[in-house]
Scaffold this motif. Structure first.
Motif, PDB file in Angstrom:
ATOM      1  N   LEU A 176      -2.251   8.851  -3.155  1.00 34.34           N
ATOM      2  CA  LEU A 176      -3.649   9.126  -2.871  1.00 34.34           C
ATOM      3  C   LEU A 176      -3.673  10.469  -2.040  1.00 34.34           C
ATOM      4  CD1 LEU A 176      -6.755   8.396  -2.791  1.00 34.34           C
ATOM      5  CD2 LEU A 176      -6.045   7.276  -0.540  1.00 34.34           C
TER       6      LEU A 176
ATOM      7  N   ALA B 117       0.900  -1.145   0.126  1.00 30.77           N
ATOM      8  CA  ALA B 117      -0.073   0.072  -0.213  1.00 30.77           C
ATOM      9  C   ALA B 117       0.784   1.452   0.062  1.00 30.77           C
ATOM     10  CB  ALA B 117      -1.059   0.050   1.168  1.00 30.77           C
TER      11      ALA B 117
ATOM     12  N   GLN C 115       0.707   3.497  -3.356  1.00 27.18           N
ATOM     13  CA  GLN C 115      -0.674   3.910  -3.296  1.00 27.18           C
ATOM     14  C   GLN C 115      -1.195   5.003  -2.336  1.00 27.18           C
ATOM     15  OE1 GLN C 115      -3.684   0.577  -3.495  1.00 27.18           O
ATOM     16  NE2 GLN C 115      -1.912  -0.724  -3.761  1.00 27.18           N
TER      17      GLN C 115
ATOM     18  N   TRP D 185      -5.636  -1.034  -1.610  1.00 25.78           N
ATOM     19  CA  TRP D 185      -4.941  -0.757  -0.408  1.00 25.78           C
ATOM     20  C   TRP D 185      -5.747  -1.195   0.996  1.00 25.78           C
ATOM     21  CZ3 TRP D 185      -6.489   2.557   3.292  1.00 25.78           C
ATOM     22  CH2 TRP D 185      -7.232   3.447   3.133  1.00 25.78           C
ATOM     23  N   ARG D 186      -7.220  -0.748   0.657  1.00 26.04           N
ATOM     24  CA  ARG D 186      -8.113  -0.942   2.001  1.00 26.04           C
ATOM     25  C   ARG D 186      -8.248  -2.541   1.996  1.00 26.04           C
ATOM     26  NH1 ARG D 186     -10.723   3.542   3.332  1.00 26.04           N
ATOM     27  NH2 ARG D 186     -10.905   5.217   1.780  1.00 26.04           N
TER      28      ARG D 186
ATOM     29  N   GLU E  89     -11.604  -0.178  -6.467  1.00 28.32           N
ATOM     30  CA  GLU E  89     -10.842   1.057  -6.872  1.00 28.32           C
ATOM     31  C   GLU E  89      -9.631   1.362  -5.857  1.00 28.32           C
ATOM     32  OE1 GLU E  89     -13.814   4.101  -7.097  1.00 28.32           O
ATOM     33  OE2 GLU E  89     -14.906   3.052  -8.371  1.00 28.32           O
ATOM     34  N   GLU E  90      -9.972   1.050  -4.652  1.00 26.80           N
ATOM     35  CA  GLU E  90      -8.638   1.150  -3.567  1.00 26.80           C
ATOM     36  C   GLU E  90      -8.083  -0.217  -2.911  1.00 26.80           C
ATOM     37  OE1 GLU E  90      -9.422   5.543  -2.088  1.00 26.80           O
ATOM     38  OE2 GLU E  90     -10.885   4.180  -1.258  1.00 26.80           O
TER      39      GLU E  90
ATOM     40  N   ASN F  63     -10.143   7.694   5.825  1.00 26.15           N
ATOM     41  CA  ASN F  63     -10.012   8.514   4.559  1.00 26.15           C
ATOM     42  C   ASN F  63      -9.168   9.458   4.642  1.00 26.15           C
ATOM     43  OD1 ASN F  63     -12.246   7.242   2.978  1.00 26.15           O
ATOM     44  ND2 ASN F  63     -13.605   7.957   4.697  1.00 26.15           N
TER      45      ASN F  63
END
Length: 443
Positions: A35, A28, A31, A162-163, A159-160, A93
């Motif tokens: 982000l 992550a 990313q 890393w989560r 879409e993410e 977030n």
């Protein structure tokens, strides 16, 4: 022996979560920086580094619950910290909230380096103690390997991605807590709390051939003779304190945690593409696992000191070659190959030995405190070095950074040759007496 192995592997699963939590962030890493648009300094010291500072706090203060509430209860709380950290990190977030939840996971990592080795060393027969305690390290590298695989498999999830990468850790955290719930309490901790009947039952299971009453008398006599107002900083414990400091110091000055945190970034800087870099990271995990298994197999056969000698020489050769590759601009697979040798040297030497060795060199009543000192030294450096690593790479270049690591491993070789004692084959009570008198046997 089957029950002891089951208990040991259950406690050592804390190491699996340690390894997974430490390395999962590498997938992550870039990313998150893209982000949130953070600088190298903020990203390294806060977004990535906050987990390591949590580890420092966990290591500094983990000795208290390990002593006060017991090894088992502390291990259960550690599992809960990992669970909360994984879910929280996946749901945030902003970089600050992410760092807070990663800090919580770091608390679990730091405390686990005290509670898990202390627990296993205290339930293990002396002839198998090195192998059983090193199961903790085996689980660390297994967690590292699974984290690299997990990052690769989840790299295109949603879409993410890393989560998913950081959140999936909640699953093994729950499994770990279930396993730990069923292990007994440490017999030496029970004796320290005057719970002799429970301690006798556990000691009888550990070795049915024990003269349990004689063993309990031996443990009690050391505790009663030494427990009154003592601490690890007293003059009589200076030698084990120095040993714990130096083995932890050199462990991190090899650059191992900086490399594990930033493996994909290092491989990309050596000219590999993103997917190839992630696959090379999996190769690191495989090499780490195989050579850790070899270290686990050998640690009670050849001893801690010989493994450290082999590892030190391997460090010096491999890190020299990595530095040369960056200075001379060797492209392709040279850097991954040399770093695989580095990982092998670490796995069979420092990786297999550090947690075993620190858990052996302090007497029973100071074991958790000594473990906390060694662990906090380890984690202070493990927090500081990866935090400045991105800055150093961009400021002076990877060749100079790996040259510094090489020099430190030359110093480690001198430490092993001239100072490090051998601990295999002796009871914890024997070692406690030996090191409190400042004697050692380096054979």
């Amino acid at each position: 022996m089957k029950k002891i192995f089951t208990w040991s592997i259950s406690a050592a699963l804390a190491g699996f979560l340690f390894g997974f939590d430490t390395v999962v962030i590498s997938g992550a890493d870039q990313q998150l920086q893209e982000l949130w648009g953070t600088t190298d300094a903020f990203h390294g010291s806060v977004v990535i580094g906050m987990a390591l500072w949590g580890t420092v706090v966990g290591a500094l203060f983990g000795g208290f619950p390990t002593n006060r509430f017991g090894r088992k209860n502390t291990l259960l709380v550690i599992g809960l910290l990992y669970f909360v950290s994984a879910l929280g990190s996946a749901m945030v977030n902003d970089p600050i909230s992410f760092a807070v939840f990663r800090f919580i996971g770091g608390l679990g990592v730091g405390a686990s380096t005290i509670a898990a080795p202390a627990y296993v060393s205290e339930i293990a027969p002396q002839e198998n103690r090195g192998r059983l305690v090193s199961l903790y390290q085996f689980n660390i590298v297994l967690g590292i390997l699974i984290a690299f695989f997990s990052n690769y498999l989840l790299r295109n999830t949603g879409e993410e991605p890393w989560r998913w990468m950081v959140g999936v850790e909640a699953i093994p955290a729950v499994v770990y807590m279930i396993f730990v719930f069923f292990i007994p309490k440490s017999p030496r901790w029970l004796i320290s709390r005057s719970r002799d009947k429970e301690a006798m039952e556990v000691l009888q299971i550990i070795d049915p051939t024990y003269n349990v009453e004689a063993k309990m008398k031996e443990i009690k006599s050391q505790s009663e003779a030494e427990a009154k107002g003592e601490n690890i900083f007293m003059k009589k414990y200076r030698f084990p304190l120095i040993l714990a400091f130096l083995i932890a110091f050199f462990n991190q000055l090899s650059g191992i945690n900086a490399f594990l945190y930033y493996a994909p970034r290092i491989f990309e800087s050596a000219g590999l593409g993103e997917s190839t870099a992630l696959l090379s990271s999996i190769g690191v995990g495989v090499v780490n696992l195989l050579f850790t298994l070899l270290g686990v197999f050998l640690i009670d056969r050849v001893g801690r000191r010989k493994l450290m000698l082999v590892g030190s020489i391997g460090y010096i050769i491999s890190l020299s070659l990595v530095a040369a590759a960056f200075f001379l601009d060797w492209q392709g697979l040279y850097v991954p190959l040399f770093l695989f040798i580095f990982i092998a040297a670490h796995a069979i030497g420092q990786g297999a030995v550090i947690w075993v060795f620190i858990s052996e060199i302090f007497p029973n009543h100071l074991r958790a405190s000594g473990q906390a000192f060694g662990s906090s030294t380890h984690w202070l450096l493990a927090a500081a070095i990866p935090s400045v690593f991105p800055f150093l790479i961009s400021a002076v270049g990877p060749g100079f950074v790996f040259s510094i690591f090489t020099f430190m491993m030359i110093l480690q070789l001198f430490f092993v040759i001239f100072m490090m004692p051998e601990t295999k084959g002796k009871s914890l009570e024997e070692l406690g007496k030996e090191f409190s008198l400042g004697r050692s046997n380096r054979k």
